[in-house]
Motif scaffolding. Structure first.
Motif, PDB file in Angstrom:
ATOM      1  N   GLU A  65      -4.307  -7.470  -2.301  1.00 48.84           N
ATOM      2  CA  GLU A  65      -4.259  -5.963  -1.936  1.00 48.84           C
ATOM      3  C   GLU A  65      -5.105  -5.735  -0.572  1.00 48.84           C
ATOM      4  N   ASN A  66      -6.405  -6.446  -0.548  1.00 49.19           N
ATOM      5  CA  ASN A  66      -7.197  -6.342   0.739  1.00 49.19           C
ATOM      6  C   ASN A  66      -6.459  -6.719   2.021  1.00 49.19           C
ATOM      7  N   ASP A  67      -5.695  -7.857   1.985  1.00 43.96           N
ATOM      8  CA  ASP A  67      -5.197  -8.707   3.064  1.00 43.96           C
ATOM      9  C   ASP A  67      -3.827  -7.956   3.224  1.00 43.96           C
ATOM     10  N   ALA A  68      -3.256  -7.449   2.635  1.00 43.05           N
ATOM     11  CA  ALA A  68      -2.031  -6.646   2.736  1.00 43.05           C
ATOM     12  C   ALA A  68      -2.610  -5.053   3.564  1.00 43.05           C
ATOM     13  N   ALA A  69      -3.709  -4.363   3.070  1.00 45.54           N
ATOM     14  CA  ALA A  69      -4.170  -3.331   3.608  1.00 45.54           C
ATOM     15  C   ALA A  69      -4.588  -3.644   5.081  1.00 45.54           C
ATOM     16  N   ALA A  70      -4.859  -4.798   5.350  1.00 49.14           N
ATOM     17  CA  ALA A  70      -5.230  -5.030   6.976  1.00 49.14           C
ATOM     18  C   ALA A  70      -4.269  -5.068   7.603  1.00 49.14           C
ATOM     19  N   ILE A  71      -3.021  -5.383   7.065  1.00 43.13           N
ATOM     20  CA  ILE A  71      -1.561  -5.460   8.040  1.00 43.13           C
ATOM     21  C   ILE A  71      -1.448  -4.000   8.082  1.00 43.13           C
ATOM     22  N   LEU A  72      -1.297  -3.041   7.260  1.00 46.28           N
ATOM     23  CA  LEU A  72      -1.085  -1.694   7.446  1.00 46.28           C
ATOM     24  C   LEU A  72      -2.250  -1.210   8.712  1.00 46.28           C
ATOM     25  N   GLY A  89      -8.406  -2.460  -1.746  1.00 48.33           N
ATOM     26  CA  GLY A  89      -7.194  -2.302  -1.258  1.00 48.33           C
ATOM     27  C   GLY A  89      -6.865  -1.301  -0.146  1.00 48.33           C
ATOM     28  N   LYS A  90      -8.020  -0.676   0.361  1.00 47.36           N
ATOM     29  CA  LYS A  90      -7.859   0.668   1.052  1.00 47.36           C
ATOM     30  C   LYS A  90      -8.751   0.335   2.375  1.00 47.36           C
ATOM     31  N   ALA A 135      -7.269   8.487   9.235  1.00 48.08           N
ATOM     32  CA  ALA A 135      -6.169   7.988   8.083  1.00 48.08           C
ATOM     33  C   ALA A 135      -6.768   6.965   7.127  1.00 48.08           C
ATOM     34  N   GLY A 136      -5.967   6.715   6.209  1.00 41.65           N
ATOM     35  CA  GLY A 136      -6.317   5.827   5.059  1.00 41.65           C
ATOM     36  C   GLY A 136      -5.173   5.140   4.837  1.00 41.65           C
ATOM     37  N   THR A 137      -5.122   3.752   4.747  1.00 38.68           N
ATOM     38  CA  THR A 137      -4.213   2.802   4.277  1.00 38.68           C
ATOM     39  C   THR A 137      -4.350   2.146   2.917  1.00 38.68           C
ATOM     40  N   ARG A 138      -3.501   2.175   1.899  1.00 35.67           N
ATOM     41  CA  ARG A 138      -3.720   1.369   0.827  1.00 35.67           C
ATOM     42  C   ARG A 138      -2.407   0.499   0.306  1.00 35.67           C
ATOM     43  N   ILE A 139      -2.700  -0.347  -0.615  1.00 39.52           N
ATOM     44  CA  ILE A 139      -1.483  -1.143  -1.073  1.00 39.52           C
ATOM     45  C   ILE A 139      -1.576  -0.810  -2.494  1.00 39.52           C
ATOM     46  N   ILE A 140      -0.443  -0.296  -3.388  1.00 36.35           N
ATOM     47  CA  ILE A 140      -0.719   0.281  -4.594  1.00 36.35           C
ATOM     48  C   ILE A 140      -0.857  -0.774  -5.671  1.00 36.35           C
ATOM     49  N   PRO A 141      -0.201  -2.074  -5.687  1.00 36.53           N
ATOM     50  CA  PRO A 141      -0.432  -3.092  -6.688  1.00 36.53           C
ATOM     51  C   PRO A 141      -1.485  -3.852  -6.128  1.00 36.53           C
ATOM     52  N   LEU A 142      -2.111  -4.834  -6.995  1.00 33.47           N
ATOM     53  CA  LEU A 142      -3.232  -5.709  -6.549  1.00 33.47           C
ATOM     54  C   LEU A 142      -2.787  -6.851  -5.719  1.00 33.47           C
ATOM     55  N   VAL A 143      -1.381  -7.124  -5.778  1.00 38.22           N
ATOM     56  CA  VAL A 143      -0.746  -8.133  -4.838  1.00 38.22           C
ATOM     57  C   VAL A 143       0.548  -7.620  -4.664  1.00 38.22           C
ATOM     58  N   ILE A 144       1.019  -8.148  -3.354  1.00 42.60           N
ATOM     59  CA  ILE A 144       2.238  -7.730  -3.066  1.00 42.60           C
ATOM     60  C   ILE A 144       2.891  -8.803  -2.013  1.00 42.60           C
ATOM     61  N   GLU A 145       4.394  -8.865  -2.252  1.00 42.51           N
ATOM     62  CA  GLU A 145       4.977  -9.994  -1.449  1.00 42.51           C
ATOM     63  C   GLU A 145       4.685  -9.828   0.165  1.00 42.51           C
TER      64      GLU A 145
END
Length: 339
Positions: A65-72, A89-90, A135-145
Motif C-alpha cells: 500500500e505505501n509503495d502504491a500510494a507513492a505512485i498516486l 498507505g496514505k 490532497a490525500g492519496t490512499r490505497i484501499i487494500p494492503l496490497v494492489i496489482e
C-alpha cells in the motif's frame, strides 16, 4: 502477503502498520510496516485486537500500500508542492507557496473510478497558502496489482493532476464610466472596493480614469493604460443591457477577444472577461461588486492574479455553486459559493 495467527508470527516481517486508537488519548501506530515481530510483541498485538495479522510474502506482481500510494502521489505532484511520508498507505500533498490551485478534474475522476485507490483534494480555482494541505492519496487494500497502478498512471495523463501557480505582484488600471460620476453627481465608491480586493493579493493600481459615456474616449483610456504597461484593466459602469450601457462594445473595440459576457453566478451575472492578444485581461465588472460582500469577482481574482487565463468552460462550471446565499456571517471561501 499471508494471514497468520498472531501467536505464530514471531520472526515474521509485518507488512502493514498496526494502529492503536484510544479515544481521547492516542491514535497512532504501535508497529510499523517492516517490523520483525518479537515474542514480547505478541501481547501488544493481541491488546489492539489483532488475533491474526498479515506478514509479507514477496510477489513480483503486487505492490504494498505505501509503495502504491507513492505512485498516486507522483500522479498528483505538480509544481510548488511536496508530499508527506507514507503512513498506512496514505500520503498527503502540501503547498510550498501562496498561489492558485488547479486541478485536472477529468483525470482525477478517471483515477478515482478505477477502484481500490483514492485521491481526495481541495477544489481547484481557489487560493491556497504555503503549508496548506492540498490532497490525500490512499490505497484501499494492503496490497494492489502493479498492473492496476499502471492503469492509474495512464488514466491520469502525462501532466500532474494538481498544480500550484504562484501569485505574482500585479499592476492594474481602473476605468470608471458614467456621466453621474464624471459630473460629480455621485461619488465613485466602486474603485475603493476594487483596490481593497486587489490589495489582498499585493496588486497595485497605477492608473485610474473617470470618463463620461463616450465610447471612443473609454476605448482610448483602456488602450492607454495597456500601453502604460498595466497587467490588467477593470472597467466599471455601463455593464447592463440598457441601450446606453456600452462598456462591452467598448472593450471589444480595443481588439480584445471576448471570452464571455455573462456568467452563471449571482451576484455577478453581467460579468465580462476579455483578453488582449498578449494575454492581458480586460474585465468588465457588474455593479454588484460595489456593494455585495462576495461576487463573481471573488471567484475570478485568484486566476487573474496567478496569470491563469479564465476559460468559457471554467466560467460555465461556476453555475453549480454559483448562487451566493448571502449568509449573515460570511465565511467565504470556506463555503459552497463557487464550488
Amino acid at each position: 502477503m499471508k494471514k497468520v495467527r498472531t501467536e505464530d508470527a514471531v520472526g515474521q516481517v509485518l507488512c502493514h502498520d498496526i494502529t492503536q486508537i484510544i479515544r481521547g488519548v492516542t491514535k497512532g501506530p504501535v508497529f510499523r510496516k517492516g517490523h520483525i515481530i518479537q515474542p514480547e510483541d505478541i501481547p501488544v498485538l493481541l491488546s489492539v485486537g489483532k488475533e491474526q495479522i498479515y506478514i509479507w510474502e514477496n510477489n513480483e506482481n503486487m505492490l504494498h500500500e505505501n509503495d502504491a500510494a507513492a505512485i498516486l502521489r507522483d500522479i498528483c505532484l505538480g509544481s510548488h508542492m511536496h508530499g508527506s511520508e507514507p503512513k498506512e498507505g496514505k500520503i498527503e500533498l502540501i503547498a510550498d507557496c501562496d498561489g492558485l490551485l488547479t486541478v485536472n478534474t477529468a483525470g482525477l475522476k478517471r483515477v478515482n473510478s478505477l477502484g481500490e485507490m483514492m485521491i481526495a483534494c481541495r477544489h481547484g480555482g481557489f487560493t491556497v497558502h504555503a503549508g496548506d494541505h492540498l490532497a490525500g492519496t490512499r490505497i484501499i487494500p494492503l496490497v494492489i496489482e502493479k498492473e492496476k497502478m499502471q492503469r492509474a498512471r495512464e488514466a491520469a495523463g502525462k501532466e500532474p493532476l494538481l498544480q500550484v501557480v504562484p501569485f505574482e505582484k500585479r499592476t492594474f488600471g481602473v476605468v470608471t464610466t458614467g456621466s453621474e460620476v464624471f459630473h460629480g453627481r455621485i461619488k465613485d465608491t466602486f474603485t475603493d472596493v476594487i483596490e481593497g480586493k486587489l490589495k489582498e493579493f499585493g496588486a497595485t493600481m497605477i492608473a485610474h480614469d473617470i470618463l463620461d459615456d463616450d465610447p471612443q474616449a473609454i476605448t482610448a483610456a483602456i488602450t492607454a493604460m495597456l500601453d502604460k504597461g498595466v497587467d490588467m484593466v477593470f472597467c466599471t459602469g455601463g455593464m447592463s443591457v440598457d441601450p446606453d450601457d456600452q462598456t462591452p462594445l467598448v472593450i471589444k473595440n480595443t481588439g480584445a477577444r471576448i471570452v464571455t459576457y455573462g456568467a452563471p453566478v449571482l451576484p455577478g451575472a453581467m460579468f465580462l472577461v476579455a483578453y488582449m492578444a498578449d494575454g492581458r485581461p480586460v474585465i468588465g465588472l457588474p455593479g454588484c461588486v460595489m456593494y455585495a460582500k462576495r461576487t463573481v469577482f471573488d471567484l475570478a481574482l485568484p486566476s487573474l492574479i496567478a496569470g491563469v487565463p479564465l476559460t468559457q468552460e471554467q466560467i460555465a462550471a461556476w453555475g453549480e455553486g454559483g448562487y451566493c446565499l448571502n449568509c449573515p456571517v460570511c465565511t467565504f471561501p470556506q463555503c459552497s459559493f463557487g464550488r
